[in-house]
Write a protein that holds these residues in place. Structure first.
Motif, PDB file in Angstrom:
ATOM      1  N   SER A  89      25.094   9.525   6.764  1.00 31.96           N
ATOM      2  CA  SER A  89      24.012  10.554   6.580  1.00 31.96           C
ATOM      3  C   SER A  89      23.571  11.685   8.025  1.00 31.96           C
ATOM      4  O   SER A  89      24.023  13.166   7.928  1.00 31.96           O
ATOM      5  CB  SER A  89      22.524  10.400   6.394  1.00 31.96           C
ATOM      6  OG  SER A  89      22.184   9.586   5.992  1.00 31.96           O
TER       7      SER A  89
ATOM      8  N   ASP B 114      22.578  13.058  -0.191  1.00 33.06           N
ATOM      9  CA  ASP B 114      22.557  11.919   0.643  1.00 33.06           C
ATOM     10  C   ASP B 114      21.768  10.533  -1.275  1.00 33.06           C
ATOM     11  O   ASP B 114      20.132  11.021   0.081  1.00 33.06           O
ATOM     12  CB  ASP B 114      21.440  12.038   1.897  1.00 33.06           C
ATOM     13  CG  ASP B 114      21.562  11.231   3.256  1.00 33.06           C
ATOM     14  OD1 ASP B 114      22.552  10.095   2.416  1.00 33.06           O
ATOM     15  OD2 ASP B 114      21.650  11.029   3.722  1.00 33.06           O
ATOM     16  N   GLU B 115      22.688   9.671  -1.168  1.00 32.26           N
ATOM     17  CA  GLU B 115      21.722   8.653  -1.231  1.00 32.26           C
ATOM     18  C   GLU B 115      20.800   8.958  -3.338  1.00 32.26           C
ATOM     19  O   GLU B 115      19.312   9.209  -2.684  1.00 32.26           O
ATOM     20  CB  GLU B 115      21.452   7.518  -1.208  1.00 32.26           C
ATOM     21  CG  GLU B 115      22.048   7.296  -0.012  1.00 32.26           C
ATOM     22  CD  GLU B 115      21.539   5.838   0.786  1.00 32.26           C
ATOM     23  OE1 GLU B 115      21.348   5.218  -0.133  1.00 32.26           O
ATOM     24  OE2 GLU B 115      22.367   5.771   2.159  1.00 32.26           O
TER      25      GLU B 115
HETATM   26 MG    MG Z   1      21.497   7.269   5.190  1.00 34.32          MG
END
Ligand code: MG
Ligand code: ATP
Length: 360
Positions: free
Chosen positions: A43, A159-160
């Motif tokens: 991240s 991000d995910e």
């Molecule tokens: Mg992360």
């Protein structure tokens, strides 16, 4: 269309070094997936690329232009987060248009064109007048992606984005993201995930990160078949590659497949890697790579995972056997593998590749 290049990019928070010099060259239109254990800096790296965090050292360029000091907007980057905060009192349309209406100078007709374009790409047209609470989780996530699309970015960061969705929706939304990349040909995408299947299926190339460093970059099947080191070997693939310690007893050559072999020196310690699906049952200990006792059987239908204690005090070995196999705990088994399926790593964990003999 945008090429992104990172050279020696470092990031520290005070005394905490999170990224230790990242070199990456991401080609225009490429779909790149970052994977790595929790806390390895995925991240942080995305936020640094987006311009949400300043870098501590190194250089970042987009299409050759140094962007170290540019804002996310100047960089032409949009980011979609794991938790997609939609405005609950605004319709889908307004949620997607909101960022643009804040900007001075984008005419209403242009905003409308962009929102409708994003809605058509994401098949959100029927829902434009709905409030977020009247959408499924997958539809809401698509609105969050739509919001990024309306900004017409050159580079998309995710991000995910699917980690809050249930298994079925994840699969469906994953396929939509793959289609999105096809339809927006030319748009560079960088995607963080914990999910092996997402990484393998979406990526043109996977970047494996570990402790703020790049372990390996490559095409998914290349990483799977030929990992550079033990970390990547263990990280890519589920269940993970089995790793067995081996010690050279005498000088000689270890055969790895019909055309390859490696030299072994006496006393050398190596790690032998074998994927669960490359193991098969054999009757005879003399033909086996390993023998041991079954400690757990997990029938998954199509395949059965069999855990085997090798009696060496180490982790049990996992074999992925045909679904129809019937084995019970406590049974002694012998497992063999083709030499070509074996991978070797030296004591430091680096891959030792077989020397290929010229075909006779
Ligand atoms: Mg992360
Ligand atoms: N603002 C901050 N101050 C100090 N340390 C931070 C800060 N933000 C992140 N870190 C640290 O940086 C490291 C990397 O964090 P990051 O969020 O990038 O990991 P990640 O790979 O995304 O993990 P996950 O898979 O759990 O999301 C962690 O050790 C984290 O504690």
């Amino acid at each position: 269309m945008a090429n992104l290049k990172l050279t020696g990019v470092r990031k520290s928070y005070g005394a905490v070094d999170v990224l230790h010099g990242i070199d990456l060259d991401i080609r225009s239109g490429e779909f790149v997936v970052f994977v790595g254990p929790s806390g390895c800096g995925k991240s942080t790296l995305l936020r640094v690329i987006a311009g949400l965090e300043e870098i501590t050292g190194g250089t970042m360029t987009i299409d050759g232009r140094v962007v170290n000091a540019e804002s996310p907007k100047q960089r032409g980057i949009a980011m979609v987060f794991q938790s997609y905060a939609l405005y609950p009192h605004m319709t889908v349309y307004d949620n997607m248009a909101f960022g643009l209406t804040l900007e001075k100078g984008t005419p209403k007709s242009e905003i409308d064109r962009r929102v409708r374009h994003a809605a058509s790409i994401l098949q959100l047209e029927p829902y434009l007048e709905r409030l977020p609470k009247a959408l499924s989780g997958g539809q809401r996530q698509r609105v969050a992606i739509g919001r990024a699309i309306t900004r017409d970015p050159k580079i998309f960061l995710f991000d995910e984005p699917l980690s809050n969705l249930d298994a079925a929706l994840r699969v469906q939304t994953r396929i939509e993201i793959a289609r999105l990349h096809e339809r927006m040909h030319g748009t560079t995408m960088i995607y963080v995930t914990h999910d092996q299947v997402e990484a393998m299926t979406l990526a043109d190339r996977i970047v494996v990160l570990n402790g703020g460093r790049v372990e390996q970059v490559g095409r998914p099947l290349d990483l799977y078949a030929d990992p550079d080191n033990l970390f990547v070997a263990r990280f890519i693939g589920s269940p993970a590659m089995n790793i067995l310690p081996v010690e050279g007893e005498g000088a000689g050559r270890l055969r790895l497949g019909p055309a390859g072999s490696i030299a072994v020196t006496p006393g050398s310690r190596l790690h032998l890697g074998v994927r669960p699906e490359d193991l098969r049952l054999v009757d005879d200990a003399a033909r086996a790579l390993v023998s041991g006792t079954v400690t757990l059987v997990e029938p998954l239908g199509e395949v059965t995972l069999v855990y085997v204690d090798l009696g060496d005090g180490g982790e049990p070995l996992v074999a992925k056997l045909p679904g129809a196999v019937h084995l019970e705990r406590g049974t002694s088994v012998h497992l063999a593998a083709e030499p070509a399926a074996l991978r070797l790593f030296d004591e430091a964990g680096h891959a030792v590749r077989a020397e290929r003999r010229a075909a006779a």
